[in-house]
Design an enzyme around this catalytic site. Structure first.
Site, PDB file in Angstrom:
ATOM      1  N   ASN A   1     -16.912 -32.161 -32.093  1.00  0.00           N
ATOM      2  CA  ASN A   1     -15.602 -32.779 -31.859  1.00  0.00           C
ATOM      3  C   ASN A   1     -15.827 -34.244 -31.486  1.00  0.00           C
ATOM      4  OD1 ASN A   1     -13.088 -33.554 -30.958  1.00  0.00           O
ATOM      5  ND2 ASN A   1     -13.036 -32.151 -29.206  1.00  0.00           N
ATOM      6  N   TRP A   2     -15.510 -35.124 -32.433  1.00  0.00           N
ATOM      7  CA  TRP A   2     -15.771 -36.547 -32.189  1.00  0.00           C
ATOM      8  C   TRP A   2     -14.749 -37.175 -31.240  1.00  0.00           C
ATOM      9  CZ3 TRP A   2     -17.037 -38.854 -37.759  1.00  0.00           C
ATOM     10  CH2 TRP A   2     -18.198 -38.243 -38.239  1.00  0.00           C
ATOM     11  N   LYS A   3     -13.667 -36.462 -30.970  1.00  0.00           N
ATOM     12  CA  LYS A   3     -12.584 -36.999 -30.118  1.00  0.00           C
ATOM     13  C   LYS A   3     -12.130 -38.354 -30.664  1.00  0.00           C
ATOM     14  CE  LYS A   3     -14.288 -34.170 -26.392  1.00  0.00           C
ATOM     15  NZ  LYS A   3     -14.501 -33.963 -24.961  1.00  0.00           N
TER      16      LYS A   3
ATOM     17  N   HIS B   1      -7.248 -27.825 -27.149  1.00  0.00           N
ATOM     18  CA  HIS B   1      -8.262 -28.530 -26.358  1.00  0.00           C
ATOM     19  C   HIS B   1      -7.651 -29.029 -25.044  1.00  0.00           C
ATOM     20  CE1 HIS B   1     -11.264 -31.383 -25.069  1.00  0.00           C
ATOM     21  NE2 HIS B   1     -12.103 -30.743 -25.844  1.00  0.00           N
TER      22      HIS B   1
ATOM     23  N   GLU C   1      -7.997 -31.637 -23.408  1.00  0.00           N
ATOM     24  CA  GLU C   1      -7.512 -33.024 -23.373  1.00  0.00           C
ATOM     25  C   GLU C   1      -6.105 -33.105 -23.960  1.00  0.00           C
ATOM     26  OE1 GLU C   1     -10.978 -34.801 -25.158  1.00  0.00           O
ATOM     27  OE2 GLU C   1     -12.099 -34.292 -23.356  1.00  0.00           O
TER      28      GLU C   1
ATOM     29  N   GLU D   1     -14.049 -23.151 -23.083  1.00  0.00           N
ATOM     30  CA  GLU D   1     -14.334 -24.511 -22.648  1.00  0.00           C
ATOM     31  C   GLU D   1     -13.845 -24.710 -21.216  1.00  0.00           C
ATOM     32  OE1 GLU D   1     -15.309 -27.246 -26.001  1.00  0.00           O
ATOM     33  OE2 GLU D   1     -13.296 -27.686 -25.328  1.00  0.00           O
TER      34      GLU D   1
ATOM     35  N   GLY E   1     -17.480 -33.055 -20.562  1.00  0.00           N
ATOM     36  CA  GLY E   1     -17.758 -34.472 -20.360  1.00  0.00           C
ATOM     37  C   GLY E   1     -18.285 -34.792 -18.973  1.00  0.00           C
TER      38      GLY E   1
ATOM     39  N   SER F   1     -20.431 -29.943 -22.052  1.00  0.00           N
ATOM     40  CA  SER F   1     -21.741 -30.533 -21.735  1.00  0.00           C
ATOM     41  C   SER F   1     -22.919 -29.811 -22.391  1.00  0.00           C
ATOM     42  CB  SER F   1     -21.933 -30.633 -20.225  1.00  0.00           C
ATOM     43  OG  SER F   1     -20.926 -31.459 -19.654  1.00  0.00           O
TER      44      SER F   1
ATOM     45  N   GLY G   1     -18.861 -32.065 -27.694  1.00  0.00           N
ATOM     46  CA  GLY G   1     -18.165 -33.340 -27.626  1.00  0.00           C
ATOM     47  C   GLY G   1     -19.163 -34.484 -27.685  1.00  0.00           C
ATOM     48  N   GLY G   2     -19.489 -35.037 -26.514  1.00  0.00           N
ATOM     49  CA  GLY G   2     -20.338 -36.232 -26.413  1.00  0.00           C
ATOM     50  C   GLY G   2     -21.589 -36.189 -27.285  1.00  0.00           C
TER      51      GLY G   2
END
Ligand code: PGA
Length: 260
Positions: A10-12, A96, A98, A175, A181, A220, A241-242
């Site tokens: 997931n590049w966000k 998600h 976010e 999640e 993150g 993470s 993610g990251g």
């Protein structure tokens, strides 16, 4: 039953045409090193066509980070499931945290959001796109011991909405919001317990579906902790993610999924 692992990146809201090219080059150059793993990338929607062009004909799939529950019409800024089909999306993320936080800001409570996610889930299934449904408790809910309640509420709602068998065309992603993150991943044992909880709930309705549904862990995950998470029996891969923004780190995670 052996479930095929899935690693989703997931590049966000990250990337540019130029940086995406570099990232895709780096991943594609090493794609032979994780042959038995499903891998999918989720760029910001404006880069969908770029990603489609690069991944078409490879073993990697792609999708978007959200979709509308509606098919078309006056919904400014939204993207529909038929549009995702137009761009060859195999998967779509939904629910998600976010997104949930964003919506919570405009006053919707989490239960209403769960019902909206179930609508999105139905919309994706109708177009033959695999929904990846994110579920996770907030730090407060975690501290209050409400994990089970939060997780099972959404599992129940999507079963009620589309029936248990539909889950065999879907993916769930646990999640925990406190792990996203933050660099503070859930322990493999904690994640395994929550995954078991979900699988047991589905098994109450249909054992075969419970055994076949892929359940990912997200929060993470990095190249150096992926193996210990993925080696748990009910963790079928990760939503990243990251670390999905760095080709070598992402490839290391895919390789970890390939080797468990
Ligand atoms: P993270 O994000 O890997 O950066 O923790 C996970 C996610 O939001 O899916």
């Amino acid at each position: 039953m052996v479930r095929k692992p899935l690693v989703a990146g997931n590049w966000k809201m990250n990337g540019s045409s130029a940086s995406n090219e570099k990232l895709l080059d780096g991943i594609l150059a090493q794609a032979d090193s994780f042959p038995a793993v499903d891998v999918a990338l989720f760029p910001p929607a404006v880069y969908l066509q770029q990603v489609q062009q690069r991944l078409q004909g490879t073993t990697l799939a792609w999708g978007t980070q959200n979709l509308s529950q509606f098919r078309q019409g006056a919904y400014t800024g939204e993207i529909s499931a038929p549009m995702l089909n137009d761009f060859g999306c195999k998967y779509v993320l939904m629910g998600h945290s976010e997104r949930r936080c964003l919506y919570a800001e405009i006053g919707l409570d989490q239960l209403v959001l769960d019902y909206i996610i179930a609508e999105k889930y139905g919309a994706a299934l109708k177009e033959g796109i695999t929904p990846i449904v994110c579920i996770g408790e907030s730090p407060e809910e975690h501290e209050q011991g409400k994990t089970e309640e939060v997780i099972l509420r959404l599992v129940d709602i999507i079963i009620e909405h589309s029936g248990v068998k539909a889950l065999s065309q879907a993916v769930l992603a646990y999640e925990p919001v406190w792990a996203i993150g933050t660099g503070k991943s859930a322990t493999p044992e904690w994640a395994q317990d929550v995954h078991t909880l979900m699988r047991e709930r589905i098994a109450k309705h249909d054992q075969a579906t419970a055994e076949s549904v892929q359940i990912l862990y997200g929060g993470s995950v990095k190249g150096d902790n992926a193996s210990s998470l993925f080696s748990m029996p009910d963790i079928d891969g990760g939503l990243i993610g990251g670390a999905s923004l760095d080709a070598d780190n992402f490839v290391a995670i895919c390789q970890a999924a390939a080797s468990v």
